[in-house]
Design an enzyme around this catalytic site. Structure first.
Site, PDB file in Angstrom:
ATOM      1  N   TRP A 184      -5.947  -7.418   8.542  1.00 23.19           N
ATOM      2  CA  TRP A 184      -4.906  -7.510   7.534  1.00 23.19           C
ATOM      3  C   TRP A 184      -3.881  -9.003   7.647  1.00 23.19           C
ATOM      4  O   TRP A 184      -3.287  -8.575   8.393  1.00 23.19           O
ATOM      5  CB  TRP A 184      -4.180  -6.436   6.796  1.00 23.19           C
ATOM      6  CG  TRP A 184      -3.198  -6.800   5.091  1.00 23.19           C
ATOM      7  CD1 TRP A 184      -4.237  -6.589   4.462  1.00 23.19           C
ATOM      8  CD2 TRP A 184      -2.249  -7.175   5.011  1.00 23.19           C
ATOM      9  NE1 TRP A 184      -3.705  -7.213   3.052  1.00 23.19           N
ATOM     10  CE2 TRP A 184      -2.131  -7.918   4.151  1.00 23.19           C
ATOM     11  CE3 TRP A 184      -1.239  -7.273   6.486  1.00 23.19           C
ATOM     12  CZ2 TRP A 184      -0.972  -8.270   3.170  1.00 23.19           C
ATOM     13  CZ3 TRP A 184       0.337  -7.917   5.425  1.00 23.19           C
ATOM     14  CH2 TRP A 184       0.597  -8.409   4.882  1.00 23.19           C
ATOM     15  N   ARG A 426      -1.163   3.692   1.159  1.00 19.10           N
ATOM     16  CA  ARG A 426      -0.904   2.095  -0.163  1.00 19.10           C
ATOM     17  C   ARG A 426      -0.607   3.670  -1.610  1.00 19.10           C
ATOM     18  O   ARG A 426      -0.713   3.119  -2.119  1.00 19.10           O
ATOM     19  CB  ARG A 426      -1.340   1.697  -0.276  1.00 19.10           C
ATOM     20  CG  ARG A 426      -1.466   0.389  -1.036  1.00 19.10           C
ATOM     21  CD  ARG A 426      -1.896  -1.197  -1.522  1.00 19.10           C
ATOM     22  NE  ARG A 426      -1.374  -2.342  -2.007  1.00 19.10           N
ATOM     23  CZ  ARG A 426      -1.336  -2.671  -3.507  1.00 19.10           C
ATOM     24  NH1 ARG A 426      -2.728  -1.480  -4.400  1.00 19.10           N
ATOM     25  NH2 ARG A 426      -1.196  -3.382  -4.386  1.00 19.10           N
ATOM     26  N   LYS A 459     -11.600  -9.049 -11.090  1.00 15.39           N
ATOM     27  CA  LYS A 459     -11.279  -9.291  -9.093  1.00 15.39           C
ATOM     28  C   LYS A 459     -11.720  -7.839  -9.635  1.00 15.39           C
ATOM     29  O   LYS A 459      -9.954  -7.256  -9.659  1.00 15.39           O
ATOM     30  CB  LYS A 459      -9.872  -9.714  -9.516  1.00 15.39           C
ATOM     31  CG  LYS A 459      -9.523  -9.910  -7.832  1.00 15.39           C
ATOM     32  CD  LYS A 459      -8.222 -10.310  -7.985  1.00 15.39           C
ATOM     33  CE  LYS A 459      -7.505  -9.864  -5.899  1.00 15.39           C
ATOM     34  NZ  LYS A 459      -8.372 -11.540  -4.924  1.00 15.39           N
ATOM     35  N   TRP A 460     -12.715  -7.314  -8.244  1.00 18.39           N
ATOM     36  CA  TRP A 460     -12.624  -5.907  -7.769  1.00 18.39           C
ATOM     37  C   TRP A 460     -12.229  -5.641  -6.227  1.00 18.39           C
ATOM     38  O   TRP A 460     -12.502  -6.238  -5.744  1.00 18.39           O
ATOM     39  CB  TRP A 460     -14.506  -5.798  -8.011  1.00 18.39           C
ATOM     40  CG  TRP A 460     -14.066  -4.176  -7.310  1.00 18.39           C
ATOM     41  CD1 TRP A 460     -13.981  -3.746  -6.644  1.00 18.39           C
ATOM     42  CD2 TRP A 460     -15.648  -3.724  -7.841  1.00 18.39           C
ATOM     43  NE1 TRP A 460     -15.240  -2.421  -6.306  1.00 18.39           N
ATOM     44  CE2 TRP A 460     -15.732  -2.532  -8.259  1.00 18.39           C
ATOM     45  CE3 TRP A 460     -16.139  -3.506  -9.326  1.00 18.39           C
ATOM     46  CZ2 TRP A 460     -16.048  -1.556  -8.252  1.00 18.39           C
ATOM     47  CZ3 TRP A 460     -17.076  -3.088 -10.324  1.00 18.39           C
ATOM     48  CH2 TRP A 460     -16.468  -1.381  -9.581  1.00 18.39           C
ATOM     49  N   ASP A 461     -10.904  -4.771  -6.595  1.00 18.38           N
ATOM     50  CA  ASP A 461      -9.965  -5.216  -5.122  1.00 18.38           C
ATOM     51  C   ASP A 461     -10.491  -3.734  -4.420  1.00 18.38           C
ATOM     52  O   ASP A 461     -10.352  -2.493  -5.306  1.00 18.38           O
ATOM     53  CB  ASP A 461      -8.375  -4.690  -5.488  1.00 18.38           C
ATOM     54  CG  ASP A 461      -7.774  -5.648  -4.267  1.00 18.38           C
ATOM     55  OD1 ASP A 461      -8.480  -5.774  -3.337  1.00 18.38           O
ATOM     56  OD2 ASP A 461      -6.545  -5.526  -4.199  1.00 18.38           O
ATOM     57  N   ASP A 530      -5.239 -11.876   2.489  1.00 16.08           N
ATOM     58  CA  ASP A 530      -3.854 -11.988   1.546  1.00 16.08           C
ATOM     59  C   ASP A 530      -3.275 -12.708   1.851  1.00 16.08           C
ATOM     60  O   ASP A 530      -2.171 -13.155   1.504  1.00 16.08           O
ATOM     61  CB  ASP A 530      -3.045 -10.445   1.762  1.00 16.08           C
ATOM     62  CG  ASP A 530      -4.294  -9.523   0.694  1.00 16.08           C
ATOM     63  OD1 ASP A 530      -4.463 -10.251  -0.897  1.00 16.08           O
ATOM     64  OD2 ASP A 530      -3.858  -8.774   0.608  1.00 16.08           O
TER      65      ASP A 530
END
Length: 711
Positions: A184, A426, A459-461, A530
């Site tokens: 990440w 998360r 924006k498909w997260d 990110d």
């Protein structure tokens, strides 16, 4: 046109692309065997390769581990199997019995330009049919392959492994493997290393493509460079867990096999059921890694993306400006500043729905927060449209917080096992999209949300990996869930886009956690990482661009010190890095000075003048990010009428040699004018002797050079 031909006397099938050939035959045992993959051959020439197999050197050897189109688990085979079968009586081996073939050539005058070969087999005893599919196109050297397996009996069949295809390479004295790895915020770090003897496994066991690896490989003989050399590569079009095994054998061969799924799972195939693997596409090139990248980019634009001809708009995203502190007034103010900057698509990120005030609550309750948007989203959407921008929205349909109305109503909807903890990452859990009711629920609220509010972009997260990937309500649920999840995800996207043809979608998974040819066939761009630090992005984008085109690579300009790294670099440098893809802005525009806004507006306008080159031109890499010296990318129009050169330099060292950048892809007899300075350069000098970029002195310097061919 692509050609598929057959020689009855030798049993050789030959697939011809514009510049390459692929040959195979069915051997005396009935197994489909590889013959050639490389430079163009005639059918007669390919027949010269159909030699009888050499006898095994000893009783400890068997069939060569490289050389079959789909190596099975059965007989004297000891390499990595592409197909493993377990029948109800415990038999695990598969034996090939050819039953026929089908070919589909484009009709005369057809614009499709594609041809397909299907080789049909069944097991010699058990009720299992296997069909190997091959497809070639008239505008690409990429060969698409996939496999269809069908249980024709009345009992179960289990598939511990069902790869899409295996690819065999010719014998070479050495082999080198190129791939990407990372994590990440540090995705797509390019690696090239000597391929060791034995088996090298690249995989994701996370339920998604992953930040840590990407399902493509490139193999060369150790002599390939950016500009020259033979390269064999393949990419898997799959957005879930996957595995690619690359092997180097003691007899001097190399090959790779790949498909969906992960070790430890078994795909059940019930009576009458059929399983179609994802496409595993392969490519042979002779022009080094640069030609390989350009061929993959052209293929993606021509045969993968839903709307490849479009120019992607400059977007603004509100996340770094607001975090979860989202309300209508604040978004209106940001939208006004974004419009003044020249932005064309305004995207409101997380925090607009339910009780969402942090990452700990609200996921799953997809209605606008009444206290933040008293009249719903419509007034904000109308204001954004009035400002001349499209409106986009962040969503995370596959996730749920335990602290949500949805989870309290449907705790059974998440991936889980009985009597096991539900691991939160998360502060969220993964909804089981393999369930039809969950997929239908997601489709329902998404299509209503988009239609009711005239939303242009999602924006498909997807912000966590799978854990406890069970499905207790389904027999063999843990084995079904991986493939059924991805199929239903694709189905939701397909239905949503059919309902709303104007909707455009960005794939995001905490950055680049879900980027592959499968998801890109249903979305329009991907959030690369990110990590928006421009210095780090040069490396991330370098690895991304090895396979995926800039037309899909979303890149933002954000504030400094960077939120992740603490590094500060000039605004111009940040823009020039982001201009190498689909330009976006993600900083807090409320804090930008008048000077920054003016400079940003100028750079946005500059990008708009050249983005057709970035998004639809051909990529060349005059110098990679190998040290603190300049790194550069070049995008050239397909007719060579224009070119854009982007150059970045981290920190010049006194006394370091200055090597001109040799450009490529220009009209060799033409002269080009620098749109900014008016200087005129001949293509012969630019390509043969190089170009010295006029970089400002000091650290973090950059430039963008737009060259236009003179009449």
């Amino acid at each position: 046109m692509p050609v598929i031909s057959f020689a009855p006397d030798t049993g050789v099938w030959l697939l011809s692309t514009p510049r390459t050939s692929y040959a195979l035959r069915i051997d005396a045992s009935g197994a489909p065997c590889h013959l050639a993959w490389g430079p163009r051959l005639t059918l007669e020439e390919a027949g010269e390769l159909a030699l009888p197999p050499a006898p095994a050197a000893s009783s400890f050897e068997g069939r060569p581990p490289v050389g079959e189109e789909l190596p099975v688990d059965g007989g004297a085979r000891f390499g990595p199997p592409s197909l493993q079968v377990r029948f109800a009586d415990g038999t695990r081996a598969f034996e090939w019995l050819p039953t026929g073939h089908r070919t589909e050539e484009p009709a005369s005058g057809s614009a499709s330009g594609s041809a397909e070969l299907a080789l049909e087999f069944r097991d010699r005893h058990y009720p299992l049919e296997v069909t190997l599919h091959y497809r070639v196109h008239d505008d690409s050297d990429v060969i698409e392959r996939w496999t269809v397996l069908r249980n024709t009996g009345d009992g179960p069949v289990a598939l511990p492994r069902a790869d899409s295809a295996a690819w065999s390479l010719p014998a070479r004295e050495d082999y080198w493997l190129s791939h990407v790895t990372g994590q990440w915020s540090a995705e797509t770090q390019l690696r090239r290393e000597r391929l060791p003897f034995g088996e090298t496994v690249l995989t994701s066991r996370r339920g998604i493509t992953s930040h840590h690896a990407n399902p493509w490989v490139m193999v060369d003989a150790g002599d390939a460079t950016e500009e020259r050399g033979q390269v064999w590569s393949a990419a898997l079009a799959w957005s879930g867990s996957w595995r690619i095994t690359v092997q180097r054998t003691p007899d001097g061969r190399s090959g790779f096999t790949g498909g969906a799924g992960q070790d430890g799972t078994v795909l059940p195939l019930g009576p009458g059921e059929e399983f179609t693997t994802p496409v595993h596409a392969g490519l042979y090139t002779e022009g080094g890694f640069g030609a390989t990248s350009r061929a993959w980019h052209a293929y993606t634009l021509a045969h993968v993306l839903p709307y490849p001809e479009e120019i992607r708009p400059v977007l603004y995203n509100s996340w770094e400006a607001t975090g979860f502190d989202v309300d209508e007034a604040g978004q209106r103010a940001l939208a006004a500043r974004a419009a003044a900057l020249g932005v064309e698509l305004y995207v409101m990120d997380d925090g607009w729905f339910g009780a969402r005030r942090s990452e700990r609550a609200g996921l799953g309750d997809w209605t606008p927060s009444a206290d933040r948007f008293p009249a719903g989203l419509t007034p904000l959407v109308k204001e954004v449209h009035r400002l001349g921008m499209r409106f986009g929205l962040w969503v995370e349909p596959e996730m749920v917080n335990p602290d949500s109305d949805l989870y309290r109503a449907h705790p059974e909807w998440v991936l889980h096992f009985p009597h096991r903890d539900r691991t939160e990452l998360r502060s969220q859990l993964v909804l089981n999209f393999a369930r039809r009711d969950v997929a239908d629920w997601a489709y329902g609220w998404l299509t209503e949300l988009v239609g009711a509010h005239d939303i242009d972009f999602l924006k498909w997260d997807m912000n966590r990996a799978f854990s406890e990937a069970g499905w207790p309500d389904q027999a063999d649920g843990a084995d079904h869930v991986g493939t059924a999840y991805v199929r239903n995800l694709y189905g939701v996207l397909d239905r949503l886009r059919a309902d709303h043809p104007g909707l455009r979608i960005e794939s995001c998974s905490g950055g680049g956690g879900r980027v592959d040819l499968g998801i890109l066939s249903r979305t329009d761009q991907a959030w690369t990482s990110d990590n928006t630090d421009a210095a780090d992005r040069v490396l991330i984008q370098h690895g991304y661009g090895q396979l995926y085109p800039a037309r899909t690579m979303a890149a933002w300009v954000t504030d400094v010190p960077n939120q992740l790294t603490g590094r500060s670099v000039p605004l111009r440098f940040r823009f020039h890095v982001a201009m190498a893809g689909v330009l976006g802005v993600g900083g807090d525009l409320n804090r930008w000075s008048d000077g920054e806004l003016a400079e940003g507006s100028e750079l946005v306008a500059q990008y708009k003048r050249v983005r057709h080159l970035v998004q639809h031109g051909t990529l060349h890499r005059p110098r990679g990010p190998v040290d603190d010296g300049p790194a550069a990318v070049q995008y050239t129009a397909r007719d060579a009428g224009e070119a854009l050169l982007l150059v970045w330099r981290r920190a010049p060292r006194h006394g370091a040699p200055s090597v001109p950048l040799r450009l490529a892809g220009l009209d060799p007899d033409a002269r080009y004018r620098d749109a900014r300075t008016g200087a005129v350069h001949s293509a012969a000098v630019l390509t043969g002797y190089g170009y010295e970029p006029d970089l400002p002195p000091g650290d973090w310097s950059s430039t963008a050079v737009h060259l236009i061919r003179l009449p």
